[in-house]
Write a protein that holds these residues in place. Structure first.
Motif, short mmCIF file in Angstrom:
data_model
loop_
_atom_site.label_atom_id
_atom_site.label_comp_id
_atom_site.label_asym_id
_atom_site.label_seq_id
_atom_site.Cartn_x
_atom_site.Cartn_y
_atom_site.Cartn_z
N LYS A 265 0.85 -1.20 0.00
CA LYS A 265 0.00 0.00 0.00
C LYS A 265 0.87 1.24 0.00
O LYS A 265 1.89 1.29 0.69
CB LYS A 265 -0.89 0.01 1.26
CG LYS A 265 -1.70 1.28 1.47
CD LYS A 265 -2.87 1.38 0.50
CE LYS A 265 -3.85 2.49 0.87
NZ LYS A 265 -3.59 3.77 0.28
N MET A 266 0.49 2.22 -0.80
CA MET A 266 1.17 3.51 -0.83
C MET A 266 0.13 4.61 -0.75
O MET A 266 -0.97 4.48 -1.30
CB MET A 266 1.98 3.69 -2.11
CG MET A 266 3.12 2.70 -2.26
SD MET A 266 4.15 3.07 -3.68
CE MET A 266 5.67 3.42 -2.82
N THR A 267 0.50 5.67 -0.07
CA THR A 267 -0.31 6.88 -0.05
C THR A 267 0.56 7.99 -0.61
O THR A 267 1.68 8.22 -0.14
CB THR A 267 -0.77 7.22 1.38
OG1 THR A 267 -1.45 6.09 1.93
CG2 THR A 267 -1.71 8.42 1.38
N VAL A 268 0.04 8.65 -1.64
CA VAL A 268 0.79 9.68 -2.35
C VAL A 268 0.12 11.03 -2.13
O VAL A 268 -1.08 11.18 -2.34
CB VAL A 268 0.83 9.38 -3.88
CG1 VAL A 268 1.61 10.45 -4.62
CG2 VAL A 268 1.40 7.99 -4.14
N PHE A 269 0.93 12.00 -1.71
CA PHE A 269 0.48 13.37 -1.52
C PHE A 269 1.17 14.22 -2.59
O PHE A 269 2.40 14.22 -2.68
CB PHE A 269 0.85 13.88 -0.13
CG PHE A 269 0.32 13.00 0.97
CD1 PHE A 269 -0.98 13.14 1.45
CD2 PHE A 269 1.12 12.00 1.52
CE1 PHE A 269 -1.46 12.31 2.45
CE2 PHE A 269 0.65 11.18 2.53
CZ PHE A 269 -0.65 11.33 2.99
N LEU A 270 0.38 14.91 -3.39
CA LEU A 270 0.92 15.74 -4.47
C LEU A 270 0.53 17.20 -4.25
O LEU A 270 -0.66 17.50 -4.07
CB LEU A 270 0.36 15.28 -5.82
CG LEU A 270 0.72 13.87 -6.27
CD1 LEU A 270 -0.14 13.45 -7.46
CD2 LEU A 270 2.19 13.79 -6.62
N ALA A 271 1.52 18.07 -4.26
CA ALA A 271 1.25 19.50 -4.21
C ALA A 271 1.07 19.98 -5.64
O ALA A 271 1.63 19.40 -6.59
CB ALA A 271 2.40 20.24 -3.53
N GLY A 272 0.30 21.03 -5.81
CA GLY A 272 0.11 21.58 -7.14
C GLY A 272 1.41 22.15 -7.68
O GLY A 272 2.18 22.78 -6.95
N ASP A 273 1.66 21.90 -8.94
CA ASP A 273 2.88 22.37 -9.58
C ASP A 273 2.66 23.80 -10.07
O ASP A 273 1.77 24.04 -10.90
CB ASP A 273 3.23 21.45 -10.75
CG ASP A 273 4.56 21.77 -11.40
OD1 ASP A 273 5.06 22.91 -11.24
OD2 ASP A 273 5.11 20.87 -12.06
N ASP B 47 0.37 17.14 -11.07
CA ASP B 47 0.86 16.52 -12.31
C ASP B 47 0.79 14.99 -12.12
O ASP B 47 1.78 14.34 -11.85
CB ASP B 47 2.29 16.98 -12.59
CG ASP B 47 2.87 16.36 -13.85
OD1 ASP B 47 2.13 15.71 -14.61
OD2 ASP B 47 4.09 16.52 -14.05
N PHE B 48 -0.41 14.45 -12.31
CA PHE B 48 -0.61 13.01 -12.12
C PHE B 48 0.16 12.22 -13.17
O PHE B 48 0.73 11.16 -12.87
CB PHE B 48 -2.10 12.66 -12.16
CG PHE B 48 -2.39 11.28 -11.66
CD1 PHE B 48 -2.33 10.97 -10.31
CD2 PHE B 48 -2.70 10.26 -12.55
CE1 PHE B 48 -2.58 9.69 -9.85
CE2 PHE B 48 -2.95 8.97 -12.11
CZ PHE B 48 -2.90 8.69 -10.75
#
Length: 156
Positions: free
Chosen positions: A91-99, A107-108
């Motif tokens: 399992k992974m949890t990914v947090f992405l900030a807006g570019d 940026d998926f």
């Protein structure tokens, strides 16, 4: 509703089993000055703390694709130090900030471009369960990607 009930029953069984058995817990704390552990073993499961990219230069981390590759490489290194590898990630949890270069949107595609180099390949066909979400910001200015992982040591 059946899934929710099954989840509750599974959680209760896990608590009951934990009450009757000693479970090994080991904190990976190579940096005693850090307020968090790199990860924590609970029985045969390793919970890794969220990882962010190493900066390319002191103030620059790169775009989402570069940061995701850096983060996944760090996770792979941490896993290998514990006798695991990416194939063991469940399992992974990914947090992405807006570019900022993409108008503040995540940026998926950049994430996926790096992710698919580590999972679902001919050499490593396993794919973990994963959640990904956009967040307002991450802890380091310029950081666009943070990933936490859970890996399990399988029985041989």
């Amino acid at each position: 509703m059946k899934m929710k009930n099954a989840t509750i029953v599974a959680a209760l069984l896990a608590v009951c089993c934990a009450m009757h058995a000693q479970v090994m817990v080991k904190h990976l704390q190579p940096n005693q000055n850090s307020p968090i552990a790199n990860g924590v073993w609970v029985a045969d499961t390793l919970y890794l703390s969220g990882q962010i990219a190493d900066p390319v230069t002191p103030a620059v981390y790169g775009d989402t694709k570069a940061q995701a590759f850096s983060v996944l490489s760090k996770i792979q290194t941490l896993l290998r130090a514990q006798g695991l590898d990416m194939k063991d990630v469940v399992k992974m949890t990914v947090f992405l900030a807006g570019d900022p270069d993409k108008g503040g949107k995540l940026d998926f595609a950049g994430l996926q471009a790096s992710f698919t180099q580590f999972f679902g390949t001919k050499e490593q066909p396993n794919k973990p369960a994963r959640s990904a979400m956009q967040v307002a910001a991450l802890v380091a200015p310029g950081a666009l990607v943070e990933i936490e992982a859970i890996a399990a040591k399988g029985k041989q």
